[in-house]
Write a protein that holds these residues in place. Structure first.
Motif, mmCIF file in Angstrom:
data_model
loop_
_atom_site.group_PDB
_atom_site.id
_atom_site.type_symbol
_atom_site.label_atom_id
_atom_site.label_comp_id
_atom_site.label_asym_id
_atom_site.label_seq_id
_atom_site.Cartn_x
_atom_site.Cartn_y
_atom_site.Cartn_z
ATOM 1 N N ARG A 1 0.846 -1.191 0.000
ATOM 2 C CA ARG A 1 0.000 0.000 0.000
ATOM 3 C C ARG A 1 0.890 1.252 0.000
ATOM 4 O O ARG A 1 1.906 1.289 0.715
ATOM 5 N N PRO A 2 0.506 2.278 -0.775
ATOM 6 C CA PRO A 2 1.310 3.512 -0.805
ATOM 7 C C PRO A 2 0.951 4.476 0.336
ATOM 8 O O PRO A 2 -0.234 4.704 0.615
ATOM 9 N N LEU B 1 1.337 8.795 8.466
ATOM 10 C CA LEU B 1 0.044 9.146 9.071
ATOM 11 C C LEU B 1 -1.015 8.525 8.165
ATOM 12 O O LEU B 1 -1.031 8.792 6.966
ATOM 13 N N GLY C 1 -6.407 -3.334 4.273
ATOM 14 C CA GLY C 1 -4.977 -3.140 4.521
ATOM 15 C C GLY C 1 -4.721 -2.159 5.655
ATOM 16 O O GLY C 1 -3.943 -2.445 6.585
ATOM 17 N N THR C 2 -5.373 -1.018 5.616
ATOM 18 C CA THR C 2 -5.156 -0.021 6.672
ATOM 19 C C THR C 2 -5.773 -0.502 7.998
ATOM 20 O O THR C 2 -5.267 -0.177 9.074
ATOM 21 N N GLU D 1 -3.439 11.185 -5.954
ATOM 22 C CA GLU D 1 -3.487 9.742 -5.695
ATOM 23 C C GLU D 1 -4.049 9.020 -6.904
ATOM 24 O O GLU D 1 -4.783 9.591 -7.693
HETATM 25 C C1 LIG Z 1 1.115 8.360 -3.483
HETATM 26 C C2 LIG Z 1 0.087 8.003 -2.438
HETATM 27 C C3 LIG Z 1 0.276 8.427 -1.147
HETATM 28 C C4 LIG Z 1 -0.676 8.101 -0.161
HETATM 29 N N1 LIG Z 1 -0.460 8.537 1.113
HETATM 30 C C5 LIG Z 1 -1.335 8.223 2.074
HETATM 31 C C6 LIG Z 1 -1.121 8.646 3.412
HETATM 32 O O1 LIG Z 1 -0.118 9.309 3.720
HETATM 33 N N2 LIG Z 1 -2.034 8.306 4.352
HETATM 34 C C7 LIG Z 1 -3.154 7.557 4.013
HETATM 35 O O2 LIG Z 1 -3.966 7.261 4.907
HETATM 36 N N3 LIG Z 1 -3.392 7.159 2.757
HETATM 37 C C8 LIG Z 1 -2.502 7.452 1.785
HETATM 38 N N4 LIG Z 1 -2.735 7.026 0.503
HETATM 39 C C9 LIG Z 1 -3.922 6.204 0.249
HETATM 40 C C10 LIG Z 1 -3.640 4.790 0.753
HETATM 41 O O3 LIG Z 1 -2.673 4.183 -0.057
HETATM 42 C C11 LIG Z 1 -4.931 3.964 0.713
HETATM 43 O O4 LIG Z 1 -5.861 4.510 1.632
HETATM 44 C C12 LIG Z 1 -4.657 2.521 1.067
HETATM 45 O O5 LIG Z 1 -3.899 1.903 0.047
HETATM 46 C C13 LIG Z 1 -5.964 1.763 1.255
HETATM 47 O O6 LIG Z 1 -5.662 0.420 1.499
HETATM 48 P P1 LIG Z 1 -6.729 -0.549 2.160
HETATM 49 O O7 LIG Z 1 -6.290 -1.926 1.947
HETATM 50 O O8 LIG Z 1 -7.015 -0.129 3.565
HETATM 51 O O9 LIG Z 1 -8.038 -0.216 1.351
HETATM 52 P P2 LIG Z 1 -8.734 -1.061 0.209
HETATM 53 O O10 LIG Z 1 -9.767 -0.156 -0.361
HETATM 54 O O11 LIG Z 1 -9.158 -2.376 0.733
HETATM 55 O O12 LIG Z 1 -7.578 -1.251 -0.850
HETATM 56 C C14 LIG Z 1 -7.722 -2.026 -1.990
HETATM 57 C C15 LIG Z 1 -6.717 -1.560 -3.037
HETATM 58 O O13 LIG Z 1 -6.956 -0.221 -3.417
HETATM 59 C C16 LIG Z 1 -5.809 0.583 -3.222
HETATM 60 N N5 LIG Z 1 -6.301 1.859 -2.700
HETATM 61 C C17 LIG Z 1 -7.419 2.059 -1.981
HETATM 62 N N6 LIG Z 1 -7.588 3.362 -1.709
HETATM 63 C C18 LIG Z 1 -6.539 3.996 -2.286
HETATM 64 C C19 LIG Z 1 -6.152 5.353 -2.363
HETATM 65 N N7 LIG Z 1 -6.870 6.332 -1.796
HETATM 66 N N8 LIG Z 1 -5.026 5.640 -3.026
HETATM 67 C C20 LIG Z 1 -4.309 4.659 -3.618
HETATM 68 N N9 LIG Z 1 -4.622 3.363 -3.573
HETATM 69 C C21 LIG Z 1 -5.723 3.036 -2.923
HETATM 70 C C22 LIG Z 1 -4.963 -0.178 -2.247
HETATM 71 O O14 LIG Z 1 -3.578 0.128 -2.381
HETATM 72 C C23 LIG Z 1 -5.275 -1.589 -2.613
HETATM 73 O O15 LIG Z 1 -4.489 -2.006 -3.710
HETATM 74 C C24 LIG Z 1 -1.825 7.338 -0.503
HETATM 75 C C25 LIG Z 1 -2.016 6.925 -1.824
HETATM 76 C C26 LIG Z 1 -1.087 7.257 -2.781
HETATM 77 C C27 LIG Z 1 -1.284 6.815 -4.184
#
Ligand SMILES: Cc1cc2nc3c(=O)[nH]c(=O)nc-3n(C[C@H](O)[C@H](O)[C@H](O)COP(=O)(O)OP(=O)(O)OC[C@H]3O[C@@H](n4cnc5c(N)ncnc54)[C@H](O)[C@@H]3O)c2cc1C
Ligand code: FES
Length: 285
Positions: free
Chosen positions: A54-55, A71, A78-79, A224
Motif C-alpha cells: 500500500r502507498p 500518518l 490493509g489499513t 493519488e
Molecule cells: C502516493 C500516495 C500516497 C498516499 N499517502 C497516504 C497517506 O499518507 N495516508 C493515508 O492514509 N493514505 C494514503 N494514501 C492512500 C492509501 O494508499 C490507501 O488509503 C490505502 O492503500 C488503502 O488500502 P486498504 O487496503 O485499507 O483499502 P482497500 O480499499 O481495501 O484497498 C484495496 C486496493 O486499493 C488501493 N487503494 C485504496 N484506496 C486507495 C487510495 N486512496 N489511493 C491509492 N490506492 C488506494 C490499495 O492500495 C489496494 O491495492 C496514498 C495513496 C497514494 C497513491
C-alpha cells in the motif's frame, strides 16, 4: 533514483484522530534518502493477505535519527490490518518513491498549503523543511468532514504555521468546504501567494488547480491513484494528462513515477471523472 527495501521497526503507534493513526518507524536508509512529498510502498502482511503493498506518503522525516513516520486513515482491509500492528513489530517498506515537493524560492513571502482530511499527511514533512525559512509566512487551510477527524492543534506547535480550520458539519472552525475558506482568504485577508501546495480529495484539488491556473500562481498538487506496484511497472496508476506535443491527443501520466506531485496544468481534470479505477477518496462528491 535508488529504491531501498528495508525492514522497518515500529517505534511508536498512536491514534491521533478518528480512524487516524501515526506510525513511527526505524528505517535509517530510507530516512536518509526520503524527501517531503515522496512516498513508500508498505507490505502489510507476511503472507498473501493483502497481496499488494500500500502507498503512504512520508508524514515526517528525521534523517539523523533514521526515523520516518506515516500518518494514515483506516479505509479498508490493509489499513485496518495496519492499525493492529504493535510497537516492536516490523514492516517491509520500499522507498523513497516518486517525486518530491519543490521548495518555494528563497524570496517567497507567502506560502499556502491546502489540505483535505488525510491529505494533511505529507505536509508535515514539507512544513519541517519550511521552518528554516523565517522570511516566508506560512498559512495552512485544513478541512475535514467533522472536528474529530482533524489532528489536534498542539501537533502544529513549532512549525511557524497559521492554521485555518474548516469542517463540513461546522463542528470545528469555519463551517463548509476548505476550498471555500481558502478562496475567502485569497480574495481578501491574504495577498497573492508565491506558492500553493495541495493534497486531498480530487474535488478539492480540482478547485485549487482551477484557482491557481486562473491566478497564474505556482501550485503543486499531491495526487493519488490506485497503485499496484508503485515503481512504474504495472501502469495501473495512470491519470489522463495534457499531451506534451498535442493537447488534443490522449496522453497519460503515472502517479508513481511521474508524480505524485503534479502541476495543475498537466492533468486532464474533466477526463478523470470518467476514470473508473480510482480510489473512493479520489472521487468527486
Ligand atoms: C502516493 C500516495 C500516497 C498516499 N499517502 C497516504 C497517506 O499518507 N495516508 C493515508 O492514509 N493514505 C494514503 N494514501 C492512500 C492509501 O494508499 C490507501 O488509503 C490505502 O492503500 C488503502 O488500502 P486498504 O487496503 O485499507 O483499502 P482497500 O480499499 O481495501 O484497498 C484495496 C486496493 O486499493 C488501493 N487503494 C485504496 N484506496 C486507495 C487510495 N486512496 N489511493 C491509492 N490506492 C488506494 C490499495 O492500495 C489496494 O491495492 C496514498 C495513496 C497514494 C497513491
Ligand atoms: S503503480 Fe504500477 S505503474 Fe504506477
Amino acid at each position: 533514483m535508488v529504491k531501498i527495501q528495508e525492514q522497518a521497526w515500529i517505534m511508536e503507534h498512536e491514534k491521533l484522530a478518528r480512524q487516524t493513526y501515526r506510525l513511527m518507524l526505524q528505517s535509517p536508509e530510507i530516512a536518509a534518502a526520503a524527501r517531503a512529498g515522496q512516498f513508500a510502498m508498505v507490505r502489510l502482511g507476511d503472507g498473501l493477505d493483502p497481496l499488494l503493498r500500500r502507498p503512504f506518503s512520508f508524514h515526517r522525516i528525521f534523517p539523523k535519527q533514521g526515523i520516518i513516520e506515516i500518518l494514515y486513515r483506516i479505509v479498508g482491509r490493509g489499513t485496518g490490518k495496519l492499525s493492529r500492528i504493535q510497537v516492536g513489530d516490523s514492516l517491509d517498506v520500499m522507498g523513497p518513491l516518486g517525486n518530491a515537493f519543490r521548495l518555494p524560492s528563497c524570496d517567497s513571502s507567502l506560502v499556502v498549503l491546502v489540505a483535505g482530511g488525510i491529505g494533511i499527511a505529507p505536509f508535515f514533512a514539507l512544513m519541517q523543511d519550511l521552518v528554516g525559512r523565517p522570511d516566508a509566512s506560512l498559512h495552512l487551510f485544513y478541512g475535514a468532514r467533522s472536528g474529530d477527524e482533524l489532528l489536534p492543534p498542539q501537533l502544529f506547535d513549532g512549525l511557524r504555521v497559521t492554521v485555518h480550520r474548516s469542517t463540513d458539519d461546522g463542528s470545528l472552525g469555519y463551517c463548509g468546504r476548505v476550498t471555500d475558506l481558502f478562496q475567502e482568504f485569497m480574495g481578501s485577508a491574504l495577498p497573492r501567494p508565491d506558492a500553493v501546495y495541495s493534497c486531498g480529495p480530487l474535488a478539492m484539488q480540482y478547485h485549487v488547480a482551477r484557482w491557481a491556473l486562473n491566478q497564474g500562481v505556482d501550485a503543486q498538487l499531491s495526487l493519488e491513484s490506485l497503485m499496484a506496484c508503485g515503481v512504474g511497472a504495472c501502469l495501473g496508476c495512470a491519470l489522463p494528462a495534457i499531451g506534451a506535443d498535442d493537447p488534443a491527443t490522449d496522453h497519460y501520466l503515472h502517479v508513481c513515477k511521474d508524480g505524485p506531485i503534479f502541476s495543475p496544468g498537466s492533468i486532464q481534470w474533466q477526463k478523470i471523472q470518467m476514470h473508473r479505477a480510482l480510489p473512493q477518496t479520489f472521487l468527486y462528491n
